[in-house]
Design a protein around this motif. Structure first.
Motif, PDB file in Angstrom:
ATOM      1  N   ARG A   1     -11.671  42.012  14.039  1.00  0.00           N
ATOM      2  CA  ARG A   1     -10.816  41.076  14.768  1.00  0.00           C
ATOM      3  C   ARG A   1     -11.534  39.736  14.856  1.00  0.00           C
ATOM      4  O   ARG A   1     -12.751  39.676  14.777  1.00  0.00           O
ATOM      5  CB  ARG A   1     -10.473  41.597  16.159  1.00  0.00           C
ATOM      6  N   GLN A   2     -10.773  38.688  14.994  1.00  0.00           N
ATOM      7  CA  GLN A   2     -11.354  37.343  15.088  1.00  0.00           C
ATOM      8  C   GLN A   2     -12.324  37.294  16.262  1.00  0.00           C
ATOM      9  O   GLN A   2     -12.042  37.806  17.341  1.00  0.00           O
ATOM     10  CB  GLN A   2     -10.241  36.319  15.285  1.00  0.00           C
ATOM     11  N   VAL A   3     -13.485  36.670  16.011  1.00  0.00           N
ATOM     12  CA  VAL A   3     -14.517  36.602  17.045  1.00  0.00           C
ATOM     13  C   VAL A   3     -15.235  35.261  16.954  1.00  0.00           C
ATOM     14  O   VAL A   3     -15.362  34.698  15.874  1.00  0.00           O
ATOM     15  CB  VAL A   3     -15.501  37.786  16.919  1.00  0.00           C
ATOM     16  N   ARG A   4     -15.686  34.775  18.084  1.00  0.00           N
ATOM     17  CA  ARG A   4     -16.455  33.532  18.116  1.00  0.00           C
ATOM     18  C   ARG A   4     -17.932  33.892  18.213  1.00  0.00           C
ATOM     19  O   ARG A   4     -18.350  34.675  19.056  1.00  0.00           O
ATOM     20  CB  ARG A   4     -16.057  32.665  19.300  1.00  0.00           C
ATOM     21  N   VAL A   5     -18.740  33.306  17.313  1.00  0.00           N
ATOM     22  CA  VAL A   5     -20.190  33.466  17.322  1.00  0.00           C
ATOM     23  C   VAL A   5     -20.769  32.072  17.485  1.00  0.00           C
ATOM     24  O   VAL A   5     -20.786  31.282  16.541  1.00  0.00           O
ATOM     25  CB  VAL A   5     -20.712  34.132  16.028  1.00  0.00           C
ATOM     26  N   GLY A   6     -21.192  31.746  18.697  1.00  0.00           N
ATOM     27  CA  GLY A   6     -21.640  30.385  18.982  1.00  0.00           C
ATOM     28  C   GLY A   6     -20.480  29.431  18.805  1.00  0.00           C
ATOM     29  O   GLY A   6     -19.413  29.608  19.407  1.00  0.00           O
ATOM     30  N   LYS A   7     -20.641  28.447  17.935  1.00  0.00           N
ATOM     31  CA  LYS A   7     -19.568  27.481  17.661  1.00  0.00           C
ATOM     32  C   LYS A   7     -18.706  27.903  16.477  1.00  0.00           C
ATOM     33  O   LYS A   7     -17.738  27.233  16.139  1.00  0.00           O
ATOM     34  CB  LYS A   7     -20.174  26.098  17.390  1.00  0.00           C
ATOM     35  N   LEU A   8     -19.051  29.007  15.848  1.00  0.00           N
ATOM     36  CA  LEU A   8     -18.366  29.468  14.638  1.00  0.00           C
ATOM     37  C   LEU A   8     -17.276  30.482  14.983  1.00  0.00           C
ATOM     38  O   LEU A   8     -17.522  31.435  15.712  1.00  0.00           O
ATOM     39  CB  LEU A   8     -19.387  30.100  13.691  1.00  0.00           C
ATOM     40  N   MET A   9     -16.084  30.283  14.443  1.00  0.00           N
ATOM     41  CA  MET A   9     -15.001  31.245  14.605  1.00  0.00           C
ATOM     42  C   MET A   9     -14.946  32.097  13.332  1.00  0.00           C
ATOM     43  O   MET A   9     -14.769  31.580  12.228  1.00  0.00           O
ATOM     44  CB  MET A   9     -13.662  30.518  14.810  1.00  0.00           C
ATOM     45  N   VAL A  10     -15.161  33.387  13.477  1.00  0.00           N
ATOM     46  CA  VAL A  10     -15.172  34.304  12.332  1.00  0.00           C
ATOM     47  C   VAL A  10     -13.801  34.973  12.252  1.00  0.00           C
ATOM     48  O   VAL A  10     -13.384  35.666  13.187  1.00  0.00           O
ATOM     49  CB  VAL A  10     -16.289  35.371  12.486  1.00  0.00           C
ATOM     50  N   PRO A  11     -13.086  34.771  11.131  1.00  0.00           N
ATOM     51  CA  PRO A  11     -11.723  35.307  11.027  1.00  0.00           C
ATOM     52  C   PRO A  11     -11.690  36.813  10.753  1.00  0.00           C
ATOM     53  O   PRO A  11     -12.641  37.396  10.234  1.00  0.00           O
ATOM     54  CB  PRO A  11     -11.136  34.530   9.842  1.00  0.00           C
ATOM     55  N   THR A  12     -10.579  37.414  11.090  1.00  0.00           N
ATOM     56  CA  THR A  12     -10.345  38.832  10.843  1.00  0.00           C
ATOM     57  C   THR A  12     -10.416  39.129   9.342  1.00  0.00           C
ATOM     58  O   THR A  12     -10.026  38.315   8.520  1.00  0.00           O
ATOM     59  CB  THR A  12      -8.942  39.216  11.372  1.00  0.00           C
ATOM     60  N   TYR A  13     -10.928  40.295   9.013  1.00  0.00           N
ATOM     61  CA  TYR A  13     -11.042  40.834   7.655  1.00  0.00           C
ATOM     62  C   TYR A  13     -12.061  40.133   6.764  1.00  0.00           C
ATOM     63  O   TYR A  13     -12.163  40.444   5.583  1.00  0.00           O
ATOM     64  CB  TYR A  13      -9.689  40.894   6.939  1.00  0.00           C
ATOM     65  N   LEU A  14     -12.816  39.211   7.314  1.00  0.00           N
ATOM     66  CA  LEU A  14     -13.875  38.573   6.542  1.00  0.00           C
ATOM     67  C   LEU A  14     -14.967  39.612   6.271  1.00  0.00           C
ATOM     68  O   LEU A  14     -15.324  40.390   7.153  1.00  0.00           O
ATOM     69  CB  LEU A  14     -14.471  37.387   7.321  1.00  0.00           C
ATOM     70  N   GLU A  15     -15.468  39.638   5.052  1.00  0.00           N
ATOM     71  CA  GLU A  15     -16.560  40.552   4.740  1.00  0.00           C
ATOM     72  C   GLU A  15     -17.885  39.820   4.884  1.00  0.00           C
ATOM     73  O   GLU A  15     -18.077  38.755   4.297  1.00  0.00           O
ATOM     74  CB  GLU A  15     -16.400  41.126   3.337  1.00  0.00           C
ATOM     75  N   LEU A  16     -18.776  40.395   5.675  1.00  0.00           N
ATOM     76  CA  LEU A  16     -20.093  39.826   5.917  1.00  0.00           C
ATOM     77  C   LEU A  16     -21.152  40.699   5.270  1.00  0.00           C
ATOM     78  O   LEU A  16     -20.968  41.902   5.122  1.00  0.00           O
ATOM     79  CB  LEU A  16     -20.380  39.761   7.423  1.00  0.00           C
ATOM     80  N   ASP A  17     -22.249  40.086   4.906  1.00  0.00           N
ATOM     81  CA  ASP A  17     -23.398  40.828   4.395  1.00  0.00           C
ATOM     82  C   ASP A  17     -24.554  40.525   5.346  1.00  0.00           C
ATOM     83  O   ASP A  17     -25.082  39.420   5.359  1.00  0.00           O
ATOM     84  CB  ASP A  17     -23.736  40.379   2.971  1.00  0.00           C
ATOM     85  N   ILE A  18     -24.919  41.495   6.175  1.00  0.00           N
ATOM     86  CA  ILE A  18     -25.976  41.299   7.160  1.00  0.00           C
ATOM     87  C   ILE A  18     -27.310  41.557   6.476  1.00  0.00           C
ATOM     88  O   ILE A  18     -27.581  42.674   6.023  1.00  0.00           O
ATOM     89  CB  ILE A  18     -25.779  42.229   8.372  1.00  0.00           C
ATOM     90  N   ARG A  19     -28.125  40.518   6.372  1.00  0.00           N
ATOM     91  CA  ARG A  19     -29.417  40.584   5.684  1.00  0.00           C
ATOM     92  C   ARG A  19     -30.525  40.947   6.665  1.00  0.00           C
ATOM     93  O   ARG A  19     -30.935  40.141   7.483  1.00  0.00           O
ATOM     94  CB  ARG A  19     -29.741  39.237   5.028  1.00  0.00           C
ATOM     95  N   PHE A  20     -31.018  42.175   6.575  1.00  0.00           N
ATOM     96  CA  PHE A  20     -32.067  42.639   7.474  1.00  0.00           C
ATOM     97  C   PHE A  20     -33.365  41.876   7.258  1.00  0.00           C
ATOM     98  O   PHE A  20     -34.067  41.561   8.215  1.00  0.00           O
ATOM     99  CB  PHE A  20     -32.320  44.136   7.302  1.00  0.00           C
ATOM    100  N   LEU A  21     -33.676  41.555   6.025  1.00  0.00           N
ATOM    101  CA  LEU A  21     -34.905  40.822   5.729  1.00  0.00           C
ATOM    102  C   LEU A  21     -34.899  39.457   6.420  1.00  0.00           C
ATOM    103  O   LEU A  21     -35.888  39.056   7.026  1.00  0.00           O
ATOM    104  CB  LEU A  21     -35.083  40.667   4.219  1.00  0.00           C
ATOM    105  N   ALA A  22     -33.777  38.759   6.370  1.00  0.00           N
ATOM    106  CA  ALA A  22     -33.672  37.456   7.033  1.00  0.00           C
ATOM    107  C   ALA A  22     -33.768  37.618   8.545  1.00  0.00           C
ATOM    108  O   ALA A  22     -34.455  36.850   9.225  1.00  0.00           O
ATOM    109  CB  ALA A  22     -32.367  36.767   6.643  1.00  0.00           C
TER     110      ALA A  22
END
Length: 183
Positions: A61-82
């Motif tokens: 679902r759409q979510v706000r992360v800080g000033k960024l609005m992340v839209p629904t169904y967006l695919e993210l790649d969470i980088r553990f190393l970073a």
């Protein structure tokens, strides 16, 4: 093994702990739970070299992360190393091997930020083999430390290869020296 071969002072601390807990006996479950120095070393190693590089996630679902609005169904790649090398989370010495970071519980080490240290993932998608892996490495490392000291071979080339899992491209050649007088 790589980091202990480089940082022989921590190898000696780990060996001292193993000898105090087990002596020359095989490791057992009760003793494994007492290995605080070994646990700190493993956690710092997992922070510097997480076994899995990243994990894909789809935004439900759409979510706000800080000033960024992340839209629904967006695919993210969470980088553990970073994440594990973020100086805002870990300090300016983020690239140094400092097992003492984990002298306190992980929650306190990460200032209660559950997403700051995730070598086995987190939440409902955590690795089911996490406890098995941690117990296994503690047993193996304890048995090696009871019998050997080790250093890096001059042939070693530091070249971590990120794929699905992080692995050394050219292996990790080590030089072992037996600690037994009868060997």
């Amino acid at each position: 093994m790589l980091l202990l071969a480089i940082h022989t002072d921590w190898q000696d601390k780990a060996r001292t702990e193993v000898m105090e807990v087990f002596g020359n006996q095989n490791p057992d479950y009760e003793g494994i739970t007492k290995l605080k120095t070994i646990t700190m070393i493993i956690n710092e190693t997992l922070r510097l070299y997480p076994p899995v590089n990243s994990t894909p996630r789809k935004v439900e679902r759409q979510v706000r992360v800080g000033k960024l609005m992340v839209p629904t169904y967006l695919e993210l790649d969470i980088r553990f190393l970073a994440l594990h090398h973020d100086p805002d989370l870990w300090g300016d010495d983020v690239h140094l091997f400092k097992p003492e970071r984990f002298a306190q519980r992980i929650a306190k080490t990460t200032n209660y930020n559950t997403a700051a240290f995730v070598p086995f993932g987190f939440g409902p998608r955590s690795c089911v083999g996490m406890s098995f892996a941690m117990t296994g490495i503690k047993i193996v490392l304890s048995m090696i430390l009871q019998r050997y000291s080790f250093t890096l071979s001059p042939a070693f080339v530091h070249s971590p290869l990120p794929s699905l899992v992080l692995k050394p491209q050219h292996g990790i050649p080590l030089l072992f020296r037996s600690l037994r007088t009868d060997a």
